[in-house]
Design a protein around this motif. Structure first.
Motif, mmCIF file in Angstrom:
data_model
loop_
_atom_site.group_PDB
_atom_site.id
_atom_site.type_symbol
_atom_site.label_atom_id
_atom_site.label_comp_id
_atom_site.label_asym_id
_atom_site.label_seq_id
_atom_site.Cartn_x
_atom_site.Cartn_y
_atom_site.Cartn_z
ATOM 1 N N GLN A 1 0.807 -1.234 0.000
ATOM 2 C CA GLN A 1 0.000 0.000 0.000
ATOM 3 C C GLN A 1 0.835 1.278 0.000
ATOM 4 O O GLN A 1 0.586 2.167 -0.802
ATOM 5 C CB GLN A 1 -0.975 0.010 1.180
ATOM 6 C CG GLN A 1 -2.003 -1.098 1.138
ATOM 7 C CD GLN A 1 -3.077 -0.918 2.170
ATOM 8 O OE1 GLN A 1 -3.557 0.184 2.409
ATOM 9 N NE2 GLN A 1 -3.472 -2.008 2.805
ATOM 10 N N THR A 2 1.821 1.378 0.895
ATOM 11 C CA THR A 2 2.610 2.606 0.984
ATOM 12 C C THR A 2 4.096 2.260 1.016
ATOM 13 O O THR A 2 4.494 1.134 1.345
ATOM 14 C CB THR A 2 2.262 3.403 2.245
ATOM 15 O OG1 THR A 2 2.628 2.645 3.404
ATOM 16 C CG2 THR A 2 0.775 3.736 2.294
ATOM 17 N N ASP B 1 8.936 -0.384 3.376
ATOM 18 C CA ASP B 1 10.267 -0.213 3.961
ATOM 19 C C ASP B 1 10.340 -0.770 5.379
ATOM 20 O O ASP B 1 11.411 -1.184 5.836
ATOM 21 C CB ASP B 1 10.648 1.267 3.956
ATOM 22 C CG ASP B 1 10.864 1.803 2.546
ATOM 23 O OD1 ASP B 1 11.044 0.960 1.633
ATOM 24 O OD2 ASP B 1 10.848 3.029 2.366
ATOM 25 N N SER B 2 9.210 -0.797 6.088
ATOM 26 C CA SER B 2 9.226 -1.388 7.423
ATOM 27 C C SER B 2 9.515 -2.877 7.346
ATOM 28 O O SER B 2 10.218 -3.429 8.199
ATOM 29 C CB SER B 2 7.894 -1.132 8.123
ATOM 30 O OG SER B 2 6.839 -1.880 7.529
ATOM 31 N N PHE B 3 9.015 -3.543 6.327
ATOM 32 C CA PHE B 3 9.337 -4.953 6.139
ATOM 33 C C PHE B 3 10.808 -5.111 5.763
ATOM 34 O O PHE B 3 11.495 -6.015 6.238
ATOM 35 C CB PHE B 3 8.434 -5.564 5.058
ATOM 36 C CG PHE B 3 7.136 -6.097 5.588
ATOM 37 C CD1 PHE B 3 7.003 -7.439 5.916
ATOM 38 C CD2 PHE B 3 6.047 -5.264 5.772
ATOM 39 C CE1 PHE B 3 5.819 -7.937 6.412
ATOM 40 C CE2 PHE B 3 4.849 -5.745 6.268
ATOM 41 C CZ PHE B 3 4.735 -7.088 6.591
ATOM 42 N N LYS C 1 -0.132 -7.811 8.245
ATOM 43 C CA LYS C 1 0.404 -6.490 7.889
ATOM 44 C C LYS C 1 0.710 -6.401 6.398
ATOM 45 O O LYS C 1 0.916 -5.318 5.858
ATOM 46 C CB LYS C 1 1.678 -6.195 8.689
ATOM 47 C CG LYS C 1 1.491 -6.295 10.199
ATOM 48 C CD LYS C 1 0.378 -5.376 10.682
ATOM 49 C CE LYS C 1 0.258 -5.369 12.199
ATOM 50 N NZ LYS C 1 -0.264 -6.658 12.716
ATOM 51 N N VAL C 2 0.752 -7.557 5.740
ATOM 52 C CA VAL C 2 0.871 -7.601 4.285
ATOM 53 C C VAL C 2 -0.537 -7.517 3.695
ATOM 54 O O VAL C 2 -1.473 -8.110 4.229
ATOM 55 C CB VAL C 2 1.549 -8.912 3.820
ATOM 56 C CG1 VAL C 2 1.573 -9.000 2.302
ATOM 57 C CG2 VAL C 2 2.949 -9.009 4.385
ATOM 58 N N THR C 3 -0.691 -6.772 2.643
ATOM 59 C CA THR C 3 -1.971 -6.754 1.940
ATOM 60 C C THR C 3 -1.953 -7.869 0.908
ATOM 61 O O THR C 3 -1.282 -7.768 -0.121
ATOM 62 C CB THR C 3 -2.208 -5.396 1.254
ATOM 63 O OG1 THR C 3 -2.206 -4.359 2.242
ATOM 64 C CG2 THR C 3 -3.545 -5.389 0.526
ATOM 65 N N TRP C 4 -2.651 -8.940 1.196
ATOM 66 C CA TRP C 4 -2.742 -10.064 0.272
ATOM 67 C C TRP C 4 -3.812 -9.770 -0.772
ATOM 68 O O TRP C 4 -4.875 -9.248 -0.452
ATOM 69 C CB TRP C 4 -3.079 -11.351 1.018
ATOM 70 C CG TRP C 4 -2.101 -11.723 2.089
ATOM 71 C CD1 TRP C 4 -2.192 -11.461 3.423
ATOM 72 C CD2 TRP C 4 -0.862 -12.401 1.904
ATOM 73 N NE1 TRP C 4 -1.097 -11.938 4.091
ATOM 74 C CE2 TRP C 4 -0.255 -12.531 3.179
ATOM 75 C CE3 TRP C 4 -0.195 -12.922 0.795
ATOM 76 C CZ2 TRP C 4 0.973 -13.150 3.364
ATOM 77 C CZ3 TRP C 4 1.023 -13.552 0.986
ATOM 78 C CH2 TRP C 4 1.600 -13.663 2.244
#
Length: 808
Positions: free
Chosen positions: A469-470, A475-477, A519-522
């Protein structure tokens, strides 16, 4: 021009010309200000779509509110629509922020939803210019669904003033509408084309007076505003069918509109001036007369002349299409336009606020008392601001709207602004809706409580994708995942940042940190196009899992074999040590890995995934900017397609059956045939998995494991169907030696779905028929397998073993 002026000359009681509550019209347009006084007491329901914003002061809110008022505006209000007593569905597809454009895929979603909710007529005041006037696969499928279900789609031809076509108006099963002036002549801005010569009609489109968000009224010009006039007339024709004791047939109403169209002499017929007239001009009186006498396909339109001045003879829709060169084939063709459908450009005069002009009452008409709504079981509660069903309640006095900027048409006409009229005093508040459990303060539209499917079921097939999404989420991953270690050619160790898009790296991270799975958009993708965002239901089952697809339900012999294999032993130890994870997210994680890292010939190769769930009322904006609806995935019924294992299972069944019949078979040919079955389900019949038929078809494809033996019998059935005297004699006398040496295996031809006549009470049963044929001899009888599938639950179930019979 007042909308109801098109009804002049119709011979029917005034009450019959207000519409029938049993007739449902869906409007696919911009957001609608349902607090406008003209909708006070209207039976309107806003359905959840990808557009969640309320109506505002933008162009698309003006567009949607104006179009909707031309159909549903109540008698005695500032705008009286064509069919104010009909039930209405509002499905916003255009946004104020999106400049009035939407992808054809999203338009297809809304069309399917409207059909599911019982729409008889679908109004689309927009379109997408397309090379060859061909819709993309999903829109084409949605329009075919409407044709199969008898739903009439009415769409605008566009306002470019050119010999050009756009979808959906140019599709032969759609009733196309162009814009005409007060004299009946086509406006300069109205499009024309060869497709519209068979399915297009002109209707008044200049200075049409309708509602403005906030409570005002204005006049707009364009084919967008001619279209709802035709939709409203079609709704009145469907109501007339019911009063005559006939079943509702919206398609017959569309034929009556076309065959009753007034055609003026024009020569030569191929001249642009004549082609701009389409089939003719809307004649509501003539159409009403035709529909009152019965199905217009059996009647002549009566007096009139064609464009070339000859005496008019009525043609059937098929004949009209054939005369225009025939319909476009219904194949799976990618869209040539990446822009998507758009609303029509319009010309408008500024809206007038209540303080700016005196109140003027519309022409007298029979007052329609609001009728009580009946609350069906399971009706939903509203979720809007200050009202139910996302509709703002009207205040006792209308709020002066901001003056919208005039909209520029595709061709400047220099028209004088039509007289704008301020709204009349609001009508009394509607009776409280039974499903809301209490009265509402103030006036405003009353929700119809008629939605038959609050949260539609989904059973879709596709590939799993990931989205962040953003940039911040991505980047957090990257920062939390382990860096990638490597070595230089000289042996120097290196370290590089993790790549969240790498399937192996992401899978390893989520295996060790399963709490990050949500937290991942599947996403569920068709090819490379996301169609849904996926999230697991709560609460969901938890499972211990492995870095790869490893079954932990092991027998003693399996354990002994694993102990001798260091790699499998390491996987087992890691699986036992890994934290538990949601069974749904485990499926997503493993499918994403299997799609990207394993060859198609490997047992662990994953081609697709089947997902059962329900549509939510939420959407997600992906990193690309695309907006997709969110599906809540159920833990029961998620199937990962290990394609090689599936094909091997069917092949084993066919081989065993052939051995019992003492036949030799070509395993490669059998494997190709099974691959063809899966490809037909996924490619040729790919769908959104929302309608009952699509869910049944997807279930049949998913259940190929369970019907492997049945499919194998169908493939070999050709050996027992004699096709010539020698074969019949051999079949009667015993084993056919020719078949033994050169067996002719049947292969899959078509897959069709129809409503099953046999079903359990309260269920939704569909018959899926898989047809097999002999590719070497088309004179031999076909073999059909019939699967009856109940799709009323989140997880479709087969009701009985497959039935086998011969076809023509």
């Amino acid at each position: 021009m007042e909308p109801r002026a098109v009804l002049r000359g119709v011979r029917a009681p005034e009450a019959d010309l207000l519409g029938d509550p049993s007739v449902c019209v869906a409007v696919l347009d911009g957001p609608v200000d349902l607090s406008h006084p003209c909708f006070d007491g209207a039976d309107l329901t806003r359905l959840d779509t990808l557009v969640t914003e309320p109506a505002g002061g933008g162009r698309m809110s003006l567009h949607g509110t104006h179009v909707t008022s031309l159909i549903f505006g109540r008698p005695g209000s500032p705008v009286t629509g064509i069919a104010p007593r009909c039930r209405g569905l509002v499905l916003p597809v255009f946004t104020d922020a999106g400049e009035g454009r939407v992808h054809q895929l999203d338009l297809a979603r809304a069309i399917e939803r409207a059909v599911q909710e019982g729409a008889h007529i679908i109004n689309i005041s927009g379109g997408d210019p397309s090379q060859g006037a061909r819709p993309d696969a999903m829109l084409e499928r949605a329009l075919r669904l409407c044709a199969d279900q008898g739903v009439l789609v009415v769409s605008a031809v566009g306002n470019d003033g050119c010999d050009c076509e756009q979808v959906p108006a140019a599709v032969p099963t759609v009733l196309a509408v162009g814009a005409a002036g007060p004299d009946g002549e086509p406006l300069e801005l109205s499009n024309w084309g060869s497709a519209y010569a068979a399915n297009g009609v002109l209707a008044p489109g200049e200075g049409i007076e309708g509602a403005v968000p906030g409570g005002g009224r204005t006049a707009l010009t364009g084919s967008s505003f001619a279209t709802p006039l035709v939709s409203g007339v079609a709704a009145l024709l469907v109501g007339a069918q019911g009063r005559a004791g006939r079943r509702a047939d919206p398609q017959a109403a569309g034929r009556a509109v076309l065959q009753g169209a007034d055609t003026a002499p024009c020569t030569p017929a191929e001249a642009p001036e004549c082609r701009r007239r389409l089939v003719g001009h809307l004649d509501a009186a003539r159409a009403y007369e035709l529909i009152s006498r019965g199905d217009p396909t059996t009647r002549q339109a009566g007096a009139g002349t064609t464009a070339d001045g000859a005496r008019r003879t009525t043609l059937s829709p098929e004949a009209r299409v054939a005369a225009a060169g025939g319909p476009s084939s219904l194949g799976t063709v990618p869209s040539d336009s990446h822009e998507g459908a758009s609303t029509m450009d319009t010309q408008s005069s500024p809206a007038v606020t209540p303080q700016a002009a005196p109140i003027a009452q519309p022409a007298p008409i029979a007052q329609d008392a609001p009728h009580e709504a009946v609350a069906p079981a399971g009706a939903r509660a509203g979720s809007g601001t200050g009202a139910t069903d996302g509709v703002a309640a009207a205040s006792p006095a209308p709020v002066p709207p901001p003056e919208p900027a005039p909209l520029t048409g595709a061709t400047a006409l220099g028209l004088a602004p039509a007289a704008a009229v301020a709204p009349a005093a609001p009508a009394p508040a509607a009776a409280p809706c039974a499903c809301q459990g209490g009265a509402r303060a103030g006036g405003g539209v009353r929700p119809s409580c008629a939605s038959t499917n609050d949260r539609p079921l989904v059973y879709a097939i596709g590939q799993v994708g990931v989205d962040f999404q953003t940039e911040a989420r991505r980047d957090s991953f990257r920062q939390l995942m382990d860096p990638v270690e490597g070595t230089m050619p000289d042996g120097t160790p290196t370290e590089s940042p993790a790549n969240p898009y790498d399937a192996r790296q992401l899978h390893a991270y989520l295996t060790a940190n399963p709490w990050a799975s949500d937290k991942v958009t599947w996403t569920l993708n068709l090819e490379s196009t996301p169609i849904y965002a996926l999230e697991a239901e709560l609460p969901v089952g938890m499972d211990f899992t492995s870095p790869g697809p490893l079954d932990l339900t092991l027998a003693k012999t399996d354990v002994q074999r694993i102990v001798t294999d260091p790699a499998k032993l390491a996987d087992l130890v890691m699986a036992i040590a890994a934290p538990p994870v949601s069974t749904v997210y485990r499926s997503f994680r493993d499918a994403y890995l299997g799609q990207h890292l394993v060859a198609a010939t490997d047992d662990d190769y994953i081609s697709r995934i089947s997902v059962p769930g329900r549509l939510t009322d939420r959407t997600v904006r992906l990193f690309s900017g695309q907006i997709v609806p969110v599906v809540e995935v159920k833990s029961r019924g998620v199937f990962i397609w290990y394609e090689k294992q599936l094909v091997d299972a069917v092949l084993a069944a066919v081989t065993k059956e052939a051995e019992q019949q003492q036949m030799a078979i070509d395993e490669t040919y059998v494997r190709r045939t099974i691959d063809a079955f899966l490809d037909k389900v996924y490619y040729q019949f790919r769908n959104l998995g929302q309608t009952s038929a699509d869910r049944a078809m997807n279930s049949a494809g998913t259940n190929a494991f369970s019907v492997a033996k049945t499919i194998s019998q169908a493939m070999l059935l050709g050996q027992s169907i004699p096709s010539n005297p020698s074969q019949r004699a051999s079949a009667l006398g015993g084993l056919n030696l020719e078949n033994l040496m050169n067996p002719s295996l049947y292969c899959i031809d078509t897959i069709t779905v129809a409503k099953s006549p046999y079903c359990r009470m309260g269920s939704d049963c569909q018959d899926v028929t898989v047809s097999f044929f002999d590719p070497e001899n088309d004179r031999r009888a076909r073999v059909n397998l019939l699967f009856t599938i109940d799709v009323s639950d989140e997880f479709p179930v087969s009701l009985a073993p497959a039935h086998q019979f011969l076809g023509s």
